[in-house]
Scaffold this active site. Structure first.
Site, PDB file in Angstrom:
ATOM      1  N   GLY A 205     -10.190  20.730   9.412  1.00  0.00           N
ATOM      2  CA  GLY A 205      -8.778  20.055   9.294  1.00  0.00           C
ATOM      3  C   GLY A 205      -8.622  18.432   9.669  1.00  0.00           C
ATOM      4  N   PRO A 207      -7.320  15.082  11.344  1.00  0.00           N
ATOM      5  CG  PRO A 207      -8.500  13.076  11.922  1.00  0.00           C
ATOM      6  CD  PRO A 207      -8.041  13.814  10.867  1.00  0.00           C
ATOM      7  CB  THR A 209      -4.318  19.626  11.350  1.00  0.00           C
ATOM      8  OG1 THR A 209      -5.727  19.662  11.850  1.00  0.00           O
ATOM      9  CG2 THR A 209      -3.995  18.728  10.501  1.00  0.00           C
ATOM     10  CE  LYS A 211     -10.146  19.287  13.624  1.00  0.00           C
ATOM     11  NZ  LYS A 211      -8.984  18.578  13.405  1.00  0.00           N
ATOM     12  CB  THR A 212      -8.252  21.163  20.345  1.00  0.00           C
ATOM     13  OG1 THR A 212      -9.436  20.460  19.650  1.00  0.00           O
ATOM     14  CG2 THR A 212      -8.925  21.446  21.834  1.00  0.00           C
ATOM     15  CG  HIS A 427       9.179  -7.462  -2.024  1.00  0.00           C
ATOM     16  ND1 HIS A 427       8.048  -7.948  -2.468  1.00  0.00           N
ATOM     17  CD2 HIS A 427       8.895  -6.287  -1.384  1.00  0.00           C
ATOM     18  CE1 HIS A 427       7.119  -7.327  -2.405  1.00  0.00           C
ATOM     19  NE2 HIS A 427       7.448  -6.313  -1.731  1.00  0.00           N
ATOM     20  CD  GLU A 428      10.694  -4.223   1.224  1.00  0.00           C
ATOM     21  OE1 GLU A 428      10.886  -3.124   1.060  1.00  0.00           O
ATOM     22  OE2 GLU A 428       9.752  -4.782   1.653  1.00  0.00           O
ATOM     23  CG  HIS A 431       9.370  -2.056  -3.438  1.00  0.00           C
ATOM     24  ND1 HIS A 431       8.272  -1.958  -4.281  1.00  0.00           N
ATOM     25  CD2 HIS A 431       8.949  -3.111  -2.388  1.00  0.00           C
ATOM     26  CE1 HIS A 431       7.321  -2.758  -3.849  1.00  0.00           C
ATOM     27  NE2 HIS A 431       7.768  -3.539  -2.950  1.00  0.00           N
ATOM     28  CG  ASP A 503       3.883  -3.951  -2.825  1.00  0.00           C
ATOM     29  OD1 ASP A 503       3.981  -3.064  -1.661  1.00  0.00           O
ATOM     30  OD2 ASP A 503       4.926  -4.714  -2.542  1.00  0.00           O
TER      31      ASP A 503
END
Length: 636
Positions: A205, A207, A209, A211-212, A427-428, A431, A503
């Site tokens: 998996g 980093p 997620t 596991k330990t 610009h924003e 988007h 972008d």
């Protein structure tokens, strides 16, 4: 080590103080005049002497009638009176002066002899003793250099014990691991059936997620000792140390059977053999060989399970993954929206949250977040509330924490000039407007011109639900969203800045993946290029060309065509909706930030009002998404 050093330092200091005291006590005093016996004889005859004291060491102390102190030494082997008579002192004058003889005790006599001579010897002996003791300890450390550095968590330690209830999400992974728990609890049930439980379980998996955490939960549910060690702790600069530590680790674990061994980041020692510079003598390869041998040494009655975790399964040696070793692989994915909400509830237990906190809404805004990211988010929200001297963390603090985790802290002190601020606003706005105009693009949640990280502003777009499959139409719309800022700058200002550089890079990479990786272009249902692995100074991945130069030209043309089509469509939308683009930019220049509700109202051409819930139905709808962080129930 620290305790020994402290004790030795105290002893040495005490010995030095004693030596200094003896030296000072036996030394001459500067305020006492030293005279000869001839002068003493003259003073007695003159009648100026008040008293004479004879010390046992031959020292003679004289006190004159004017309180002057003097000192001399008598001749050895003869009395002071005989000496004075020989120097011409009359018996009448001698009788008139009181003479006192002080006898030294046995203890002080021997102390005066032994201390000056033995004290330096004792100090030197103490120094030699502690030096040898440290040297012996160093030898013992050298002898234990090959001992395992694994840390054991006792199942009776309730404070550090972890159970499956402490791990939210990962239902499929838990189901795979429950079988391991059952075997450790009741191995005979499986052995009677002739079943063999896997000796090794490999957790795969990304980093963060969990596991330990899952490995610890298996040991906690089974109630067995949990030995944990990192793969890098096996490897040292000395050849053979790693293999020695592996042997020592498994020796300890077998004594504590049933038990679980957890090797984190096993790719540190489990990489494919033959990739190092040392060949068969490579220390990492010897360590891996010893792990393989030890796992082969488990018999059916050895109730020891080896759990390993890695986020790089592609680099592991095939011998490590064959049946009989790590033959069971459990993949741990990033949490979905329901799992994220459950994880947030776990991390909210020890946080003071206000009533307006809606964990479901936070889960919706955090696609792609791992369990570690969500834990960090809740912690950052609490820290932000603490900086504002709040008693509880509010919803706005957690929303701010999401953006901080994703993009970095807001740099409100970084002020652009008026012209640059206007460029960032358009610009924003470009988007955001393209994202709101295209059906397959992710919905816009927030638009801001406040700098975060390296970005001058940002448009936060979050999908309504988690996605595992992405369509060609989605990629095409996302290309236009990427180019929204570039086209808006060129349309409004007649020029472009360095702002859209990232972008353009992302758009180019996505267009190339459409052609080369996903087979979504007109070049045919095939992929182009393949990854080959080279083993010089580790494993490096490089793309090998499996196509001709003409095909390479066709790929470049196809990528450019995708970007050109996206640019034309973006220009068309922004031209048709220029008034909306101006409106969004104006609001950004005024408020710096636009939230989803206000942005949707601007796009729809409606007047936006601050959220004031008056209608009963709206109240019910709002309350329906307000979840109690402790019970998980919806409040109405």
């Amino acid at each position: 080590m620290e305790k020994i050093f402290k004790n030795s330092s105290v002893i040495i200091i005490v010995l030095i103080v004693v030596l200094m005291f003896v030296m000072l006590s036996t030394g001459k005093k500067d305020n006492i005049e030293q005279i000869s016996l001839t002068q003493l004889s003259q003073e007695i005859n003159e009648g100026t002497v008040e008293e004479i004291i004879v010390k046992s060491d031959g020292k003679v102390e004289i006190e004159l009638k004017d309180d002057t102190k003097q000192e001399t030494n008598k001749e050895p082997g003869s009395s002071l009176t005989d000496t004075l008579v020989n120097f011409g002192v009359s018996e009448e004058q001698l009788v008139s002066v009181p003479i006192t003889v002080e006898m030294q005790s046995g203890a002080s006599f021997w102390a005066s002899i032994l201390i000056p001579s033995l004290l330096p010897i004792l100090i030197i002996g103490a120094l030699i003793f502690f030096m040898m003791k440290h040297a012996m300890k160093g030898n013992s450390q050298a002898m234990s250099f090959g001992a395992s550095k694994a840390r054991m968590i006792d199942p009776k330690d309730k404070k550090n014990r972890t159970a499956f209830k402490d791990v939210a999400g990962n239902k499929e992974a838990k189901e795979e691991l429950i079988e391991i728990v059952d075997f450790l609890k009741a191995p005979k049930k499986f052995q009677d059936l002739g079943a063999k439980i896997p000796k090794g379980v490999l957790l795969l998996g990304r980093p963060g997620t969990g596991k330990t955490l899952l490995a610890r939960a298996v040991a906690g549910e089974a109630g067995v000792p949990f030995f944990t060690i990192s793969g890098s702790e096996f490897v040292e600069m000395f050849v053979g140390v790693g293999a020695s530590r592996v042997r020592d680790l498994f020796k300890q674990v077998k004594k504590s059977s049933p038990a679980i061994v957890f090797i984190d980041e096993i790719d540190a020692v489990g990489r494919q053999r033959g990739t190092g510079l040392g060949g068969g003598n490579d220390e990492r390869e010897q360590t891996l060989n010893q792990i393989l041998v030890e796992m082969d040494g488990f018999d059916n009655n050895t109730n020891v399970i080896v759990i390993a975790a890695t986020n790089r399964p592609d680099v592991l040696d095939p011998a490590l993954l064959r049946p009989g070793r790590f033959d069971r692989r459990v993949t741990i994915d990033l949490p979905g929206i329901e799992d994220r909400e459950a994880i947030l509830k776990i991390h909210a237990k020890d946080k003071k949250l206000s009533e307006d906190v809606n964990l479901k809404r936070i889960a919706q805004r955090t696609p792609g977040f791992s369990g570690a990211d969500l834990m960090n988010l809740m912690n950052e929200g609490a820290l932000l509330a603490g900086r504002k001297n709040k008693k509880h963390a509010e919803m706005e603090d957690l929303i701010e924490a999401i953006e901080k985790v994703m993009l970095g802290p807001a740099r409100k002190n970084k002020r652009l000039d008026k012209n640059e601020t206007k460029i960032v606003a358009y610009h924003e706005a470009g988007h955001a407007l393209i994202g709101a105009s295209l059906e397959n693009a992710d919905p816009v949640q927030k638009v801001s011109i406040i700098s975060r990280g390296s970005a001058g502003g940002y448009t936060l777009s979050v999908p309504e639900k988690d996605k595992t499959l992405y369509s060609r139409a989605y990629f095409i719309d996302e290309l236009s969203v990427f180019l929204g800022g570039y086209v808006a700058e060129k349309m409004i200002f007649g020029d472009v800045t360095t702002g859209p550089s990232n972008d353009l890079e992302r758009a180019t990479q996505m267009a190339r993946s459409i052609v080369v990786k996903y087979g979504m272009s007109d070049l045919g249902v095939r992929t182009f290029g393949k990854n080959e692995e080279y083993s010089f100074l580790g494993r490096e991945v490089s793309e090998a060309k499996d196509y001709s130069e003409k095909t390479a030209q066709d790929i470049d043309n196809a990528v450019s065509q995708f970007l050109l089509d996206a640019k034309k469509r973006t220009e068309k939308i922004l031209t048709e909706k220029r008034d909306i683009l101006d409106k969004v930019a104006d609001v950004l220049l005024e408020k710096e930030t636009i939230e989803k509700d206000e942005f949707d109202a601007i796009i729809a051409g409606k007047e936006y009002k601050e959220t004031v819930i008056e209608d009963i139905d709206k109240k019910e709808e709002f309350a329906d998404v307000n979840i109690d962080v402790k019970t998980g129930k919806k409040n109405k």
